[in-house]
Design an enzyme around this catalytic site. Sequence first.
Site, mmCIF file in Angstrom:
data_model
loop_
_atom_site.group_PDB
_atom_site.id
_atom_site.type_symbol
_atom_site.label_atom_id
_atom_site.label_comp_id
_atom_site.label_asym_id
_atom_site.label_seq_id
_atom_site.Cartn_x
_atom_site.Cartn_y
_atom_site.Cartn_z
ATOM 1 N N GLY A 154 -74.328 -22.735 44.948
ATOM 2 C CA GLY A 154 -75.259 -23.549 45.720
ATOM 3 C C GLY A 154 -76.118 -24.395 44.799
ATOM 4 N N CYS A 155 -76.700 -25.440 45.355
ATOM 5 C CA CYS A 155 -77.474 -26.371 44.534
ATOM 6 C C CYS A 155 -78.744 -25.714 43.997
ATOM 7 C CB CYS A 155 -77.795 -27.633 45.328
ATOM 8 S SG CYS A 155 -78.456 -27.332 46.978
ATOM 9 N N TYR A 156 -79.544 -25.124 44.882
ATOM 10 C CA TYR A 156 -80.764 -24.465 44.414
ATOM 11 C C TYR A 156 -80.435 -23.357 43.397
ATOM 12 C CZ TYR A 156 -83.717 -26.537 48.168
ATOM 13 O OH TYR A 156 -84.423 -27.372 48.989
#
Lengths: 345, 345, 345, 345
Positions: A154-156
């Site tokens: 995921g990005c975060y």
Amino acid sequence: MSSQARAVVAGATGYSGRDLIHLLLQHPQLELVGAFASRGGDTVSLATIHPQLTGQTTLACQPFDEAALAKLTPDVIFLGTPNEFSHEVVPALLETGATVVDLSGAYRLHDAALYPKYYGFEHTRPDLLTKAVYGLTEFARAALRGAKLIANPGCYPTSIQIPVLPLIKEGLVADGQPIICDSKSGVTGAGKSPTSTTHFVEVSESFKAYNVFKHRHTPEIAQGLGVPNDAQAIIFTPHLLPINRGILSTIYLKLKQGVTRHDVLRVWQTTFADAPFVRVFAEAQLPEIKFVANTPYCDIGCVVEEKTGQAIIVGAIDNLLKGAASQALQNANVALGFDEKAGMR
Amino acid sequence: MSSQARAVVAGATGYSGRDLIHLLLQHPQLELVGAFASRGGDTVSLATIHPQLTGQTTLACQPFDEAALAKLTPDVIFLGTPNEFSHEVVPALLETGATVVDLSGAYRLHDAALYPKYYGFEHTRPDLLTKAVYGLTEFARAALRGAKLIANPGCYPTSIQIPVLPLIKEGLVADGQPIICDSKSGVTGAGKSPTSTTHFVEVSESFKAYNVFKHRHTPEIAQGLGVPNDAQAIIFTPHLLPINRGILSTIYLKLKQGVTRHDVLRVWQTTFADAPFVRVFAEAQLPEIKFVANTPYCDIGCVVEEKTGQAIIVGAIDNLLKGAASQALQNANVALGFDEKAGMR
Amino acid sequence: MSSQARAVVAGATGYSGRDLIHLLLQHPQLELVGAFASRGGDTVSLATIHPQLTGQTTLACQPFDEAALAKLTPDVIFLGTPNEFSHEVVPALLETGATVVDLSGAYRLHDAALYPKYYGFEHTRPDLLTKAVYGLTEFARAALRGAKLIANPGCYPTSIQIPVLPLIKEGLVADGQPIICDSKSGVTGAGKSPTSTTHFVEVSESFKAYNVFKHRHTPEIAQGLGVPNDAQAIIFTPHLLPINRGILSTIYLKLKQGVTRHDVLRVWQTTFADAPFVRVFAEAQLPEIKFVANTPYCDIGCVVEEKTGQAIIVGAIDNLLKGAASQALQNANVALGFDEKAGMR
Amino acid sequence: MSSQARAVVAGATGYSGRDLIHLLLQHPQLELVGAFASRGGDTVSLATIHPQLTGQTTLACQPFDEAALAKLTPDVIFLGTPNEFSHEVVPALLETGATVVDLSGAYRLHDAALYPKYYGFEHTRPDLLTKAVYGLTEFARAALRGAKLIANPGCYPTSIQIPVLPLIKEGLVADGQPIICDSKSGVTGAGKSPTSTTHFVEVSESFKAYNVFKHRHTPEIAQGLGVPNDAQAIIFTPHLLPINRGILSTIYLKLKQGVTRHDVLRVWQTTFADAPFVRVFAEAQLPEIKFVANTPYCDIGCVVEEKTGQAIIVGAIDNLLKGAASQALQNANVALGFDEKAGMR
């Protein structure tokens, strides 16, 4: 591995799909041979869907169709599709023999029991959750080589794990205080569907926290860092920035007594000595989103209040690139035996 | 007219409705007695729909209901509702005896024959088109006093007619060259519904022309200026700006031989001597959107290339205020006999 | 106190000065009788400096001159001037007998010893530091009545102290973990001088932390909350948002065992029962900057993870209003015996 | 020409310089061998000046020094320097034998007499004005081959000349009405120096026209189109958009009787058949800034009101790329005999 390979993108209508196509179109060894939407509908040229691509490809985006996709005999299939869609199609796509790089969260969590709460569906393939390689490239190269199912992070979590994981691994982090991740993301992170959350007027000249204590990236971060998924160990608060692309995470953690900023930098520099896309900010300048926007880098920096050992760590990425498309390509490059940097400037 | 009156807002969920409510809540003589949505659904507090209004009103927004509205015995009804909705409900609302101020385009055009092409519906009440007062306040005060149906002008036409109409009336404009209106609007002009056009990522860091030669404000501008609705007389090109509120129109027209900038300024200063919300920029500084955002003003300025008589005129307004809510209130003030400035700072 | 009073603004060229003038121009009891720059130069009309004010005032802004200011016999003097300037002129201005509301940091800290480190100058009037009333209005009303020197709080400290101070006072906060304040501000907070930090291109589409562990608002927050000025008690990290106005602080603190979200809300509701400009968000909706922009409110909300007592508190203000101009006016209103809300909508 | 060449950038600290360096760092045949500021000062690493370049180059930026530059034996020298600086240094740089690509306006106008009025200095080298090749690549390829002095076009003129010039050349444009160019640019066009014009707060949420009838690009456009430099022939109005990069020009011109949209498209498609960086939008979709931002393309499209022959033409570019750095590189590629697309994706 041969020196050329064939790639297909499913979920080509979204922002991650678009950026992945953009990268693939200039990859010296991967040829984009097909593009699919994540649902039905008409076949439409990619340049109509993404006018940015005008003049760069004549390929069309077809409605998703497993048989049509298999006929293209891809070596690698990128899925920029919704979580439930990926969950469902991955098993069949693996049967084509291709390497599947799933940009959704469908195969990221090892514990199937977390899916109903965080993703809203029962996971039917816990066996694949065990087999999937979690593709935080810098920490997974060995497992990625030849991997058949890659769960792209995921990005975060990418913006948080890259700076924090080495400090945990090297034993620099003190116990007894949660690691607090105050993260801020641009709007492409919310996807391309128009909603009241992505309406220009609701976002512009504003700022907000959202999904406090409830975001689905929380268990992914805990799993990645190897800490319990509770607020005593990890707190993650996402916020929405009025910008298109980029994530900056401000991370508060306590270092063990005597650990200095110099120690943190040294661990990072050792860990990422051969990582082409992690940049350690060792001087006074801290990472900012504008330095990473439209690039495949993760920039990391820190300030340490040395009397108390309190550290403030900053990690920054482009959420659509290192947080999605370019990390997917980086993972495919490693899996297929290409130069990790191929296709990226 | 008594010194107090009762107001109702229908279409209270949109941006114009919200700003109108905000103005009414501090109006010394108009009391907001009811708020309605433009469709069904639950009754919800205004502060839930528009958290900006928290602590300023306990009023709820009800689903639209003519009978419930009539029971509130309003003196004035503001309609911030869609064109077709206004078209349909205005006749019944007029029967309540209240003054109806319609912020939609449903009663703006005198010629019913234009509605199918520009608004997509047959107009069933050409008689009311004749009776409706076109509420460009500064040019309609006499007709507005005691008016029962007021068609509040469109946002773009307001920014264009205010500076250009006096020049036409005073005979300063030359024939033979179209009046070209290159207009730029913020995103609130596109309404509150989330669409791909209003998605943050599609608007931010971009700019575009839209509805070229086709926008429904074109015949309204032609009608207002008293010129033919064709490209030989008037050209209007709307553009979308990556900002929340504000319109700036850059208008190209040819002045008659010998007419100077000084003449233009003099006509404006005379015309608007008693207009509290038109500001003539007589020095070098031209109007900019930031000077009018969040205000009820229309700012106007010009540069004239005196050898050729070519004039470039700039008109700027806040599209939600002088282009919608504050002009509606200005019109209601005149219609009900209040100070034109009441409720506005 | 008479029902009318005379006001002067020094530092009228900056953003806070402009907003203060805007408020004063519609104040029913305070008359703006003079405006001064914080340096020399020509006398220029306020409408030239701030074209937003065109048509609202004919007043000019003069170069700063104590004698000229005194001749205007003001009842209240607002200083929107730089720290060192305020430090220097306050003593003389107090001799006029007027109430001085200083928007700078020159008289905020009780401990003169902090000035060299945080403000870069020696404080020469520690006696006035003792006398100055720290004007966090909601907690200072008694001291404000009749006060002669009011130190208007900093913008960040306002957004943090309003939600946190009641929880500390009522004994809800646990020991042993720092209160972490991750704050984000719009660019007006950086002032009107053009610098590389305020250049559009450096700010837009970006986001950054700055002055980590070093911001001068840190000791002010510690003083206001009554905790030690060290990283074991309080951590404050400011960030720059690509917006014009607004601050949102995300605050991490640990509640004592058994304290619930309901307890937090109850304390807030009691504390702010009579506070016209503090809005407690008691439902699921958390504060966002767009709800407070262009308003005098401070919005506060929280989420509590009740197993661990970890609280995430959100405070939001408009940095130029509740963080500067409107709080200054609120303080002047209390000091002069006017309605606290006078002049504000 | 050999297959490798050496490049130097002077004016490396600005936005155009930065983007040019970014392109050169991935050019297969051009090696960046030196970078210079346009003034004195310290030698500083490029990554310190432009943290975006961290990890991509270890080169430093030196204070400008002709002798040091000459010692690097460059084949091509790019000047991203101010007008007067370029005016002064070009003659000496030509003596190195390198090809000089000047991104400033110092050698663009053929008529030396225009410099005092539009650029504020007397031009001392009218002989070089005659020799300089005006590098609007698509129309200058023959002259560019082997050229020694290339005047890289202005950003606004590029966005206007590319769509309009073919129509004039092919005789499609009617006489008797000025060509009106209503152009809008992002803030990078105003340069990197902090001024009140580039301050975030002055630009964000606003929009304005500037330099009306006075912009120095006006004579350049007239010269490029081959029309008189007066308001009867050409009107050019620049505006400032609250975005970082991109220009969109909306151009109003009258076509000769009987000329259709199809004719316009046909002329464009013929003219640009072999132009890799001009994209003709032949369907309903018009160019938008987001399609060209961060790309070397010029997108062009049009709508024609066929009864009157009134055409509205839209040209869009990235002002820092096709409007500066990438067109400079395109020109250098042609001059040095490389593939026109080399170094660009």
